[in-house]
Enzyme design. Structure first.
Site, PDB file in Angstrom:
ATOM      1  N   SER A 111      -1.938  10.408   2.849  1.00 50.81           N
ATOM      2  CA  SER A 111      -2.146   9.025   3.120  1.00 50.81           C
ATOM      3  C   SER A 111      -2.782   8.644   4.424  1.00 50.81           C
ATOM      4  O   SER A 111      -3.242   7.573   4.631  1.00 50.81           O
ATOM      5  CB  SER A 111      -0.544   8.549   3.512  1.00 50.81           C
ATOM      6  OG  SER A 111       0.168   8.286   2.310  1.00 50.81           O
TER       7      SER A 111
ATOM      8  N   ASP B   7      -0.774  -1.582   1.339  1.00 57.45           N
ATOM      9  CA  ASP B   7       0.287  -0.975   1.766  1.00 57.45           C
ATOM     10  C   ASP B   7       1.619  -1.635   1.863  1.00 57.45           C
ATOM     11  O   ASP B   7       2.057  -2.663   1.157  1.00 57.45           O
ATOM     12  CB  ASP B   7      -0.135   0.162   2.694  1.00 57.45           C
ATOM     13  CG  ASP B   7       0.458   1.432   2.760  1.00 57.45           C
ATOM     14  OD1 ASP B   7       1.604   1.756   2.738  1.00 57.45           O
ATOM     15  OD2 ASP B   7      -0.582   2.537   2.503  1.00 57.45           O
TER      16      ASP B   7
ATOM     17  N   HIS C 263       5.007   2.921   6.809  1.00 56.76           N
ATOM     18  CA  HIS C 263       3.731   3.458   6.470  1.00 56.76           C
ATOM     19  C   HIS C 263       2.444   2.711   6.570  1.00 56.76           C
ATOM     20  O   HIS C 263       1.390   3.211   6.614  1.00 56.76           O
ATOM     21  CB  HIS C 263       4.295   3.816   4.687  1.00 56.76           C
ATOM     22  CG  HIS C 263       3.250   4.734   3.960  1.00 56.76           C
ATOM     23  ND1 HIS C 263       2.054   4.093   3.155  1.00 56.76           N
ATOM     24  CD2 HIS C 263       3.121   6.150   4.085  1.00 56.76           C
ATOM     25  CE1 HIS C 263       1.497   5.334   2.689  1.00 56.76           C
ATOM     26  NE2 HIS C 263       1.919   6.322   3.425  1.00 56.76           N
TER      27      HIS C 263
END
Length: 930
Positions: free
Chosen positions: A382, A169, A225
């Site tokens: 996600s 990620d 994120h």
């Protein structure tokens, strides 16, 4: 507190905008081509790029640096592991910034030394932030842990520090209070400037930044994120601080794939290989996009899942639509859709038969990472995916003997069915097997699960047309408890795909045993009238009646694509609805052009129409890193069910826009396209393409140019072809002069004066047209308007051709017909014979000239037997023949009188041709026998 939350939301939204990851609801994230990079796989028998002279020459022409093995540390696949992939023949090439990646891929494919050449893509993360007040309005904090039964599961197992979950990620925060103790550290390579473990990465002590190629996996400014995702899977549990990660004691490895610098690039698939090779038992991918299948990406997934036994988990997407979303939709990936707190599908969740299971994905409290002790509620698939990844870590700790495929099966089989909930009824079967239940996953040992792990279609095609039949051989593997009598029943969920034989009795299978139905494959057929571009879903129902086991698996088959394949003779010839030949645009949709079931011969082909250097219409490559899309379909291409003049015929109608609507960029024509193929010798080596063009503008097109662009991929050295011109036959063709194995070309048959232009791809000095930097309208016009003085290129090079016709004028509303033959043959003599046969067949069978009106007539027509042929007095003598529509001669006689009697009483009803040949002219009349 309210003010700080607003600041956090602003930062998160700014990060999304910078990274380009969060799209508006309803807008699917799309992958984009990374400039300056491509990957290719060496063909079988090619040991390295330098061992193929053609490949080495192509790379020298455009590579900014030598090709490098993409994964130099990947291991050879075990010989006894079905489905394993060898990544050692995969190479990466860096390109000059100005060179279009797609053009470089085409040039590598033309060498014949690579199996595939593909761009590398950028994928967006799937962050969707929720209402900042959600946290204060929700009692109990992490509601999702209760929904998925994580608390109870931890009474059974708390995971193991030996289990590592790769978070592929946007980086992490190593110092956060809930992450610092959870990072998997590589103690064999401490930070000392040396590659102590000799794995090719210096000081990879706490992960790696693949986007910027350094050992710092800390996230870039305002990019949270990866931290949010890591918190869901791996936040420290039972430490008296913050939140709990589902994986409890399982560690995580931060692998950063989004760049912090302008020189970096997306590197998700590189990170997957690293994770697999560095012992990560679970790999989480909370990113993706639509945009089609990639062989390279699927091979990377197979390597991780099969070769290296890693469970790959991916987010299914945040677009409220039924669509394929990659990497989640690849095989050997657990695709996870997101749910609301009530276990109902989130209004923004992607759904499809590719989804394996669902998990909570809205209002998920996790680590934010702007400080060492902050938390935030977020939403998106996600954050559903890492809940499953954490659960996979627990299952691996609880059942260490399980393979990755068995762990995935255990997670699928132990979900709670949620299809009956009001918000899910409409999506039953497209949210996977149900909502994740971690307790069941780590306690139930009696589950059964089988899986279709391989499938082979015969004939193998990308898509199937109405009337096609196919055989489907599958290989099934029993993954969990033994089954006593496994059956596989194939059902089509589409009325357009018919199952003729759909049962497979696999019998008893012990754990991990495999069996195939190669003796009696499934049989399917495509129904007549199937709509264009239909996606038919088939269901494999796996059952064991004795134990009550039942499980479904789905697959999508593309039907009735917007192209047809003429394969009556030696040429398998793809024709589209918009004038393209071989493939529809640069997306390689289609089955190409091949000879005698060999490798594809054509990289790109299609029709060009031009009135001036600025007014050119086509669907071919352009100089803007893409392809033009001037032609659009009026009547889609179709094979005629009852061809009248050939063994196979295909027809389509398309047009471009009026030049008044495109600022004079297009021509303004309608084109009726007709293709003919014959099966009998000597007509097996060509296909005739006929174009009837109508002027839709209010002005006379004077002159009008038409032609076929053909970028051939002949066997042998792709950069060693010459272009020749046979003026007598109006035939332009290519071949390898050193080792000619196949000749291919285009012949002008009818319409205006022939033109021909040979193109050299390799050097800017090779002429006024240089394809390496694209193909603009002015260059296209040059190839059509130069007559035949540039028809040849005698020096061996990477070449292509434009064979065309020049028409002096075309009045408004008037029409003209232009025809070409596309040919291939193993020798020049055979190519010439095929060209002669094509010219003769077109004159004999197709109505190339109007019937003579000065007394030449057949009557009665239709007839039941006798028919009279009147010949004008000006005919001194004539040879008269009766032919079938396919050109077979039934009767021949000479006539020296003004009338001839033909007797068709012995012939069956149908349509025939009467050919009248004088010394100077030939006439063909159509005759119907009733």
């Amino acid at each position: 507190m309210m003010h700080s939350l607003r600041v956090v939301v602003a930062l998160a939204v700014w990060w999304v905008a910078v990274l380009g990851g969060a799209t508006a609801y309803g807008q699917p994230a799309a992958k984009t081509v990374q400039a300056g990079r491509l990957v290719f796989r060496l063909a079988a028998g090619v040991a390295e790029p330098g061992s193929s002279p053609a490949l080495a020459a192509a790379l020298r022409q455009f590579a900014a640096q030598p090709a490098q093995q993409k994964f130099p540390h990947s291991l050879a696949p075990p010989l006894d592991l079905p489905g394993a992939v060898d990544l050692r023949p995969v190479y990466e090439v860096r390109l000059p910034p100005a060179l279009p990646v797609e053009e470089a891929c085409r040039r590598l494919l033309k060498t014949g030394a690579v199996e595939y050449a593909e761009p590398l893509y950028y994928y967006s993360p799937l962050l969707q932030t929720s209402d900042p007040l959600a946290d204060s309005a929700r009692a109990g904090g992490q509601y999702h842990l209760k929904n998925i039964r994580a608390y109870r599961a931890w009474d059974v197992t708390q995971g193991d520090t030996a289990i590592t979950i790769a978070i592929v990620d946007g980086g992490t925060r190593l110092s956060h209070e809930d992450l610092a103790s959870q990072v998997q550290r590589n103690r064999r390579d401490p930070i000392d400037g040396l590659d102590n473990d000799q794995d090719g990465y210096v000081d990879n002590y706490t992960g790696w930044d693949f986007a910027d190629n350094d050992n710092d996996p800390v996230r870039e400014a305002n990019s949270v994120h990866g931290i949010l995702v890591a918190g869901c899977a791996s936040a420290a549990t039972n430490n008296g601080k913050g939140i709990a990660g589902v994986g409890f004691r399982c560690r995580f490895l931060p692998l950063k794939i989004y760049s912090s610098t302008r020189s970096g690039s997306f590197a998700g698939y590189e990170a997957i290989i690293y994770a697999a090779d560095h012992g990560c038992q679970v790999i989480n991918l909370s990113w993706g996009g639509v945009g089609g299948y990639s062989r390279f990406e699927q091979e990377v997934i197979r390597y991780a899942a099969i070769n290296r036994n890693a469970v790959v988990v991916a987010a299914a997407g945040n677009t409220p639509a039924d669509l394929d979303f990659y990497p989640a939709s690849y095989e050997h990936v657990l695709s996870v859709a997101m749910l609301t707190p009530s276990d109902e599908r989130s209004p923004n969740a992607t759904f499809s038969r590719r989804v394996d299971l669902s998990a909570p994905g809205t209002q998920i409290l996790t680590i934010l990472g702007n400080t060492d002790s902050d938390y935030f509620a977020v939403g998106g698939s996600s954050f559903a995916a890492p809940l499953v990844a954490g659960a996979a870590g627990l299952v691996r700790a609880r059942f260490p003997q399980y393979t990755a495929a068995q762990v995935a099966a255990q997670l699928r089989r132990t979900t709670d069915n949620i299809d009956a909930l009001p918000g899910n009824v409409a999506y039953a079967g497209r949210l996977g097997s149900g909502r994740l239940n971690v307790l069941r996953a780590v306690t139930e040992t009696g589950q059964r699960s089988a899986r279709i792990i391989a499938r082979t279609y015969a004939p193998a095609r990308q898509a199937y047309s109405p009337g096609d039949t196919m055989r489907l051989t599958v290989q099934v593997q029993n993954l969990l408890q033994p089954v006593s009598n496994l059956t596989v029943t194939l059902t089509s969920l589409s009325p357009h795909l018919l199952v003729r034989q759909g049962t497979f009795a696999a019998g008893p299978l012990v754990t991990l045993e495999q069996r195939a139905n190669s003796v009696a494959p499934f049989r399917l057929a495509v129904a007549p009238g199937t709509p264009l571009n239909t996606r038919a879903i088939i269901r494999y129902r796996l059952q064991d009646a004795a134990t009550g086991y039942q499980e479904d698996q789905y697959e999508t088959i593309q039907l009735n694509p917007d192209y047809v394949v003429l394969n009556a003779n030696n040429l398998a010839f793809t024709l589209t609805s918009r004038g393209s030949i071989g493939y529809d645009g640069l997306g390689m949709v289609g089955e190409g052009v091949s000879y005698r079931q060999g490798a594809p011969l054509l990289a790109e082909g299609g029709l060009l129409v031009a009135a001036s250097p600025a007014r050119v219409s086509d669907n071919l490559r352009n100089d803007r890193r893409g392809s033009d899309a001037d032609f659009w379909t009026l009547n889609r291409v179709r094979l005629l069910a009852q061809p009248l003049r050939a063994d196979q015929e295909a027809t389509a109608t398309f047009r471009d826009s009026l030049p008044t609507l495109t600022r004079g960029r297009t021509v303004g024509v309608r084109v009726r396209q007709h293709a003919y193929a014959w099966a009998a010798t000597p007509h097996r080596d060509y296909v005739i393409l006929e174009y009837r063009v109508t002027n839709l503008t209010a002005d006379t097109l004077k002159p009008l140019h038409m032609g076929l662009f053909m970028d051939w991929d002949l066997p042998g050295e792709g950069s060693r072809n010459v272009v020749a011109w046979d003026a007598a036959r109006r035939l332009q063709y290519l071949f390898d002069p050193t080792a000619p194995r196949l000749y291919a070309g285009v012949q002008h048959l009818r319409g205006g004066q022939p033109s021909a232009y040979a193109l050299n791809h390799q050097a800017p000095g090779g002429g006024p047209v240089y394809l390496a930097d694209g193909f603009n309208s002015a260059e296209k016009f040059i190839t059509l308007s130069s007559g035949t003085r540039e028809a040849t290129y005698p020096t061996a090079t990477d070449a292509s051709q434009v064979t065309g016709a020049v028409l002096p004028y075309l009045a408004p509303a008037d029409s003209v017909t232009v025809a070409f033959a596309v040919l291939a043959a193993p020798t020049l003599t055979q190519l010439q014979l095929a060209a002669d046969a094509a010219a003769t067949r077109y004159q004999q069978v197709l109505p190339v000239r109007p019937a003579y009106s000065g007394g030449l007539a057949l009557y009665p027509n239709p007839t039941t037997g006798l028919v009279y042929l009147n010949l004008p007095p000006s005919f001194p003598s004539a040879t008269v023949q009766l032919l079938s529509l396919a050109g077979q001669v039934f009767h021949t006689q000479t006539c020296n009188a003004s009338r001839l009697v033909l007797n068709l009483s012995a012939y069956p009803a149908g349509i025939y041709l009467v050919r009248v040949q004088t010394q100077n002219r030939q006439y063909v009349l159509k005759l119907t026998k009733q």
